[in-house]
Design a protein around this motif. Structure first.
Motif, PDB file in Angstrom:
ATOM      1  N   HIS A 482      43.238  52.937  41.500  1.00 32.93           N
ATOM      2  CA  HIS A 482      42.164  53.161  42.470  1.00 32.93           C
ATOM      3  C   HIS A 482      40.792  53.104  41.792  1.00 32.93           C
ATOM      4  O   HIS A 482      39.835  52.524  42.327  1.00 32.93           O
ATOM      5  CB  HIS A 482      42.330  54.534  43.136  1.00 32.93           C
ATOM      6  CG  HIS A 482      43.473  54.612  44.101  1.00 32.93           C
ATOM      7  ND1 HIS A 482      44.073  53.505  44.643  1.00 32.93           N
ATOM      8  CD2 HIS A 482      44.101  55.695  44.639  1.00 32.93           C
ATOM      9  CE1 HIS A 482      45.030  53.890  45.464  1.00 32.93           C
ATOM     10  NE2 HIS A 482      45.075  55.208  45.478  1.00 32.93           N
ATOM     11  N   VAL A 483      40.704  53.720  40.623  1.00 33.96           N
ATOM     12  CA  VAL A 483      39.420  53.734  39.913  1.00 33.96           C
ATOM     13  C   VAL A 483      39.021  52.328  39.482  1.00 33.96           C
ATOM     14  O   VAL A 483      37.877  51.905  39.650  1.00 33.96           O
ATOM     15  CB  VAL A 483      39.482  54.681  38.700  1.00 33.96           C
ATOM     16  CG1 VAL A 483      38.194  54.584  37.885  1.00 33.96           C
ATOM     17  CG2 VAL A 483      39.703  56.124  39.155  1.00 33.96           C
ATOM     18  N   TYR A 484      39.977  51.563  38.949  1.00 32.75           N
ATOM     19  CA  TYR A 484      39.676  50.176  38.573  1.00 32.75           C
ATOM     20  C   TYR A 484      39.247  49.362  39.791  1.00 32.75           C
ATOM     21  O   TYR A 484      38.351  48.505  39.708  1.00 32.75           O
ATOM     22  CB  TYR A 484      40.892  49.533  37.909  1.00 32.75           C
ATOM     23  CG  TYR A 484      41.070  49.917  36.459  1.00 32.75           C
ATOM     24  CD1 TYR A 484      39.998  49.894  35.574  1.00 32.75           C
ATOM     25  CD2 TYR A 484      42.310  50.292  35.968  1.00 32.75           C
ATOM     26  CE1 TYR A 484      40.153  50.248  34.238  1.00 32.75           C
ATOM     27  CE2 TYR A 484      42.490  50.641  34.637  1.00 32.75           C
ATOM     28  CZ  TYR A 484      41.401  50.616  33.783  1.00 32.75           C
ATOM     29  OH  TYR A 484      41.562  50.964  32.467  1.00 32.75           O
ATOM     30  N   ASN A 485      39.881  49.626  40.922  1.00 37.92           N
ATOM     31  CA  ASN A 485      39.521  48.915  42.154  1.00 37.92           C
ATOM     32  C   ASN A 485      38.074  49.225  42.536  1.00 37.92           C
ATOM     33  O   ASN A 485      37.316  48.338  42.935  1.00 37.92           O
ATOM     34  CB  ASN A 485      40.477  49.319  43.276  1.00 37.92           C
ATOM     35  CG  ASN A 485      40.554  48.271  44.371  1.00 37.92           C
ATOM     36  OD1 ASN A 485      40.023  47.174  44.261  1.00 37.92           O
ATOM     37  ND2 ASN A 485      41.218  48.621  45.452  1.00 37.92           N
ATOM     38  N   ALA A 486      37.715  50.512  42.411  1.00 39.46           N
ATOM     39  CA  ALA A 486      36.344  50.909  42.718  1.00 39.46           C
ATOM     40  C   ALA A 486      35.345  50.298  41.737  1.00 39.46           C
ATOM     41  O   ALA A 486      34.173  50.107  42.064  1.00 39.46           O
ATOM     42  CB  ALA A 486      36.222  52.432  42.704  1.00 39.46           C
ATOM     43  N   MET A 487      35.818  49.967  40.525  1.00 41.87           N
ATOM     44  CA  MET A 487      34.957  49.337  39.518  1.00 41.87           C
ATOM     45  C   MET A 487      34.926  47.821  39.678  1.00 41.87           C
ATOM     46  O   MET A 487      34.363  47.115  38.845  1.00 41.87           O
ATOM     47  CB  MET A 487      35.487  49.687  38.112  1.00 41.87           C
ATOM     48  CG  MET A 487      35.400  51.166  37.772  1.00 41.87           C
ATOM     49  SD  MET A 487      36.337  51.598  36.267  1.00 41.87           S
ATOM     50  CE  MET A 487      35.366  50.765  35.010  1.00 41.87           C
ATOM     51  N   HIS A 488      35.565  47.308  40.750  1.00 40.14           N
ATOM     52  CA  HIS A 488      35.601  45.876  41.037  1.00 40.14           C
ATOM     53  C   HIS A 488      36.438  45.088  40.027  1.00 40.14           C
ATOM     54  O   HIS A 488      36.259  43.874  39.902  1.00 40.14           O
ATOM     55  CB  HIS A 488      34.191  45.278  41.103  1.00 40.14           C
ATOM     56  CG  HIS A 488      33.252  46.043  41.988  1.00 40.14           C
ATOM     57  ND1 HIS A 488      33.211  45.883  43.354  1.00 40.14           N
ATOM     58  CD2 HIS A 488      32.333  46.991  41.705  1.00 40.14           C
ATOM     59  CE1 HIS A 488      32.297  46.699  43.874  1.00 40.14           C
ATOM     60  NE2 HIS A 488      31.753  47.381  42.896  1.00 40.14           N
ATOM     61  N   ASP A 489      37.331  45.758  39.319  1.00 46.39           N
ATOM     62  CA  ASP A 489      38.222  45.081  38.372  1.00 46.39           C
ATOM     63  C   ASP A 489      39.591  44.940  39.045  1.00 46.39           C
ATOM     64  O   ASP A 489      40.527  45.713  38.782  1.00 46.39           O
ATOM     65  CB  ASP A 489      38.330  45.889  37.083  1.00 46.39           C
ATOM     66  CG  ASP A 489      39.061  45.117  35.976  1.00 46.39           C
ATOM     67  OD1 ASP A 489      39.711  44.102  36.298  1.00 46.39           O
ATOM     68  OD2 ASP A 489      39.003  45.554  34.808  1.00 46.39           O
ATOM     69  N   GLU A 490      39.694  43.939  39.918  1.00 40.47           N
ATOM     70  CA  GLU A 490      40.907  43.800  40.714  1.00 40.47           C
ATOM     71  C   GLU A 490      42.142  43.445  39.884  1.00 40.47           C
ATOM     72  O   GLU A 490      43.233  43.973  40.165  1.00 40.47           O
ATOM     73  CB  GLU A 490      40.687  42.775  41.824  1.00 40.47           C
ATOM     74  CG  GLU A 490      39.723  43.264  42.886  1.00 40.47           C
ATOM     75  CD  GLU A 490      39.562  42.293  44.042  1.00 40.47           C
ATOM     76  OE1 GLU A 490      39.045  42.705  45.089  1.00 40.47           O
ATOM     77  OE2 GLU A 490      39.961  41.111  43.885  1.00 40.47           O
ATOM     78  N   PRO A 491      42.063  42.586  38.866  1.00 40.98           N
ATOM     79  CA  PRO A 491      43.270  42.328  38.051  1.00 40.98           C
ATOM     80  C   PRO A 491      43.806  43.590  37.391  1.00 40.98           C
ATOM     81  O   PRO A 491      45.026  43.808  37.351  1.00 40.98           O
ATOM     82  CB  PRO A 491      42.787  41.308  37.022  1.00 40.98           C
ATOM     83  CG  PRO A 491      41.658  40.590  37.712  1.00 40.98           C
ATOM     84  CD  PRO A 491      40.962  41.664  38.511  1.00 40.98           C
ATOM     85  N   ALA A 492      42.907  44.431  36.869  1.00 41.02           N
ATOM     86  CA  ALA A 492      43.354  45.677  36.235  1.00 41.02           C
ATOM     87  C   ALA A 492      43.957  46.619  37.274  1.00 41.02           C
ATOM     88  O   ALA A 492      44.969  47.283  37.015  1.00 41.02           O
ATOM     89  CB  ALA A 492      42.184  46.355  35.520  1.00 41.02           C
ATOM     90  N   ALA A 493      43.331  46.674  38.457  1.00 43.74           N
ATOM     91  CA  ALA A 493      43.867  47.515  39.523  1.00 43.74           C
ATOM     92  C   ALA A 493      45.251  47.036  39.943  1.00 43.74           C
ATOM     93  O   ALA A 493      46.174  47.839  40.136  1.00 43.74           O
ATOM     94  CB  ALA A 493      42.918  47.506  40.726  1.00 43.74           C
ATOM     95  N   LEU A 494      45.405  45.705  40.064  1.00 45.02           N
ATOM     96  CA  LEU A 494      46.699  45.147  40.453  1.00 45.02           C
ATOM     97  C   LEU A 494      47.776  45.503  39.439  1.00 45.02           C
ATOM     98  O   LEU A 494      48.902  45.861  39.814  1.00 45.02           O
ATOM     99  CB  LEU A 494      46.589  43.628  40.587  1.00 45.02           C
ATOM    100  CG  LEU A 494      47.878  42.896  40.964  1.00 45.02           C
ATOM    101  CD1 LEU A 494      48.361  43.330  42.339  1.00 45.02           C
ATOM    102  CD2 LEU A 494      47.664  41.386  40.918  1.00 45.02           C
ATOM    103  N   ALA A 495      47.452  45.444  38.159  1.00 46.19           N
ATOM    104  CA  ALA A 495      48.427  45.764  37.120  1.00 46.19           C
ATOM    105  C   ALA A 495      48.888  47.213  37.241  1.00 46.19           C
ATOM    106  O   ALA A 495      50.078  47.512  37.079  1.00 46.19           O
ATOM    107  CB  ALA A 495      47.821  45.509  35.741  1.00 46.19           C
TER     108      ALA A 495
END
Length: 629
Positions: A482-495
């Motif tokens: 969720h935090v990575y998603n909020a940081m706009h890092d979608e590949p990291a969020a997906l992982a």
């Protein structure tokens, strides 16, 4: 024996309906005489080619079976009920077909012309299109209300199979109440039968069969079952206007109408409908709760508190009411604080409200000491009066009880109290960080505070460390996502979402987050419509069988719709988004909150997938304040 209930009569109204029927057999235009005297077909009734008719010796009931089945017939009387029954056992088949005089009754071959006026239109509407053949049907009754018993042949992977069942025109017109058949075809049978729809002439047939008032009531129930709330409201209005019901029973119908109006956020009409039901002598605690809930939605918190006080004084209080009253008091306090900031009102009034809210929370906690919602509220009140240590203890208990909703609840609470979420998160987080907490739950609280403060770096570091120390926790792994998603890092969020899903596929919040990102991510390298559908399909289906509405959450069906859209399955996308919108309204979501649901629906109709800009906040699975205590 397989006896599968697709969906029982799910209306609270149905029980009152049946009681009223038993009490007043003469009300309205009803069926003329006892149907069971005519339930058996003639002994020489022909079965369709390739099928044979098998009946009990006294011919009270019969079924058609494939010619090559060796059928053994038994009949008798149930000891408890005294009702006659028939059993048909097919040799070498693990299925017993059972019919009692109070259930299916006999069948009539549609080709024979016997009692042709009894044939019901709704079974035939799309039968052939669905791959079925109607072999026989006959009217049956439930508390005097007309229904149909049927024999249908359907094609399955195992070949052609016989389904027998019944459908009543009370409560669930469009859903078969029961079907009987082998276990091996259960999924195919449920999918087939749940797809049947009313025939073109069914509305007229229903009105003619039941007479003034009763026919409109049945059609209103049918529309409600299918999620067409506006049509249900109109049919209920017509049913009451027919003037055939006793005032109290008309009040029952008006009360149902009010609830459906409320679900559509039609508040003025809801109030008028509730007032009309009350004038008819019918008022429930649910009606009072609806009145209070409307005040809350309109931000008239003072009136809501007064309504909750009346419910409690009348003996209708419970934990839900206590929590709702606390949240209404919090809204009232938030408005008072806003007025104070504008130079209106007095600090003394705000302090009195704060103390009153604290007392209310303490009283409610006596009955539910583990309630995460109440613990969050007491934490916020303690923090407001400067007792941060006490607030931290309550936050720890709330997070331990329900980690998924903790952060959202705290943020929503501060917002309702008229506070800045970001500023409070930063202030409380800074205070807690100075104490260098080592307890895992307290560190989790700190990470949530940094999330609310939008300090993504500090938040992600703590969540990453916690997740590294507990690799079996899908909640922690998902929070990092969720935090990575909020940081706009979608590949990291997906992982991270994928890892949490791998650890526990049954952890629904992360399944939802994973499917949503796969379906709507801005990064083309992240999106995968086919996989999104695979991940999200269990939100609405068991295999290929649509779940009952009460087993689906609107936000997750919304996710499945987005997945279908990304996969280019536009018909399914529109169907699921329509369902999500209906469910959200039924669950009481405000129209303002449904704007995106509507926007997505219009987009899918135009074959446009959803692309949602990632906001500077962690995504939520569902609205936190509305879930468990």
């Amino acid at each position: 024996m397989t006896i599968v209930r697709l969906r029982g009569i799910s209306l609270a109204l149905a029980a009152s309906l049946a009681t009223a029927c038993a009490a007043d057999k003469g009300a309205g235009s009803r069926t003329p005489d006892d149907p069971r005297a005519k339930s058996a077909p003639p002994a020489d009734a022909d079965a369709p080619r390739g099928w044979k008719r098998v009946q009990t010796d006294d011919a009270f009931a019969s079924i058609v079976f494939p010619d090559n089945w060796d059928i053994q017939v038994e009949q008798g009387v149930e000891e408890e009920s005294g009702l006659a029954y028939g059993e048909w056992q097919a040799e070498d088949r693990d299925t017993i077909y059972y019919l009692g005089t109070e259930s299916l009754g006999g069948v009539v071959d549609p080709e024979s012309g016997q009692e042709d006026e009894l044939m019901l239109a709704f079974v035939n509407e799309n039968l052939e299109a669905l791959g079925g053949r109607l072999l026989g049907q006959q009217r049956v009754y439930l508390d005097g209300f007309l229904g149909v018993g049927y024999d249908i042949a359907i094609d399955t992977e195992e070949g052609e199979h016989l389904l027998i069942g019944r459908m009543y025109l009370v409560g669930d017109v469009r859903v078969l109440a029961f079907w009987y058949g082998p276990d091996s075809i259960e999924d195919e049978a449920e999918l087939f039968l749940s797809s049947l729809r009313l025939g073109a002439a069914a509305e007229t047939r229903v009105l003619e069969a039941h007479g003034p008032g009763w026919g409109e009531l049945v059609l209103g129930n049918a529309a409600w079952t299918e999620g067409d709330l506006a049509a249900a409201v109109d049919w209920y209005r017509k049913a009451i206007a027919a003037g055939v019901f006793e005032p109290n029973f008309a009040g029952v119908i008006e009360d149902r109408r009010a609830r459906l109006l409320f679900a559509q956020s039609r508040y003025e009409e809801t109030r008028a409908s509730l007032d009309a039901a009350k004038a008819m002598g019918y008022e429930t605690y649910t009606a009072a709760r609806i009145r209070a809930a409307m005040h809350v939605r309109e931000k008239n918190y003072e009136a809501a508190v007064a309504e909750y006080d009346r419910i409690i004084a009348d003996g209708g209080g419970d934990l839900d009411i206590a929590i709702a009253r606390v949240e209404a008091q919090a809204g009232k306090l938030g408005q008072a604080r806003t007025r104070l900031d504008e130079g209106i009102g007095s600090r003394g009034d705000v302090d009195v409200m704060l103390n009153t809210l604290a007392t209310d929370i303490d009283e409610a906690l006596v009955f539910a000491p583990a309630s995460p919602r109440l613990r969050v509220w007491r934490a916020l009140v303690r923090e407001a009066v400067g007792d941060r240590q006490g607030a931290l203890l309550d936050m720890r208990r709330a997070l331990a009880a329900d980690p998924d909703s903790f952060g959202a609840r705290v943020g929503w609470g501060w917002k309702l109290l008229g506070e800045s979420i970001e500023a409070h998160g930063k202030s409380f987080g800074g205070w807690l960080a100075e104490r260098e907490p080592r307890d895992a739950h307290l560190r989790w609280v700190l990470a949530e505070m940094w999330t609310l403060a939008k300090d993504w770096k500090a938040s992600s570091e703590i969540f990453e460390a916690l997740a590294a120390g507990d690799e079996s926790s899908p909640q922690l792994i998902c929070r990092v996502g969720h935090v990575y998603n909020a940081m706009h890092d979608e590949p990291a969020a997906l992982a991270k979402y994928a890892r949490a899903f791998e650890v526990d596929p049954d952890y629904t919040p992360c399944r939802n987050a994973l499917a949503w990102l796969l379906a709507t991510g801005n990064d083309a390298g992240v999106r995968d419509g086919k996989r999104a559908v695979e991940v999200a399909k269990p939100f609405a289906y068991d295999g290929d069988t649509l779940l009952d509405r009460e087993d689906m959450a609107p936000g997750r069906v919304d996710t499945l719709a987005a997945a279908y859209a990304e996969a280019g399955e536009w018909e399914q996308a529109v169907s699921m988004q329509t369902l999500a919108l209906e469910l959200a309204r039924e669950n009481g979501r405000e129209e303002e909150a449904l704007a995106e649901y509507v926007e997505r629906l219009e987009g899918y109709k135009g074959k446009k997938p959803w692309r949602e800009p990632v906001e500077d906040e962690a995504p939520e699975d569902e609205a936190a304040p509305a879930d468990a205590n």
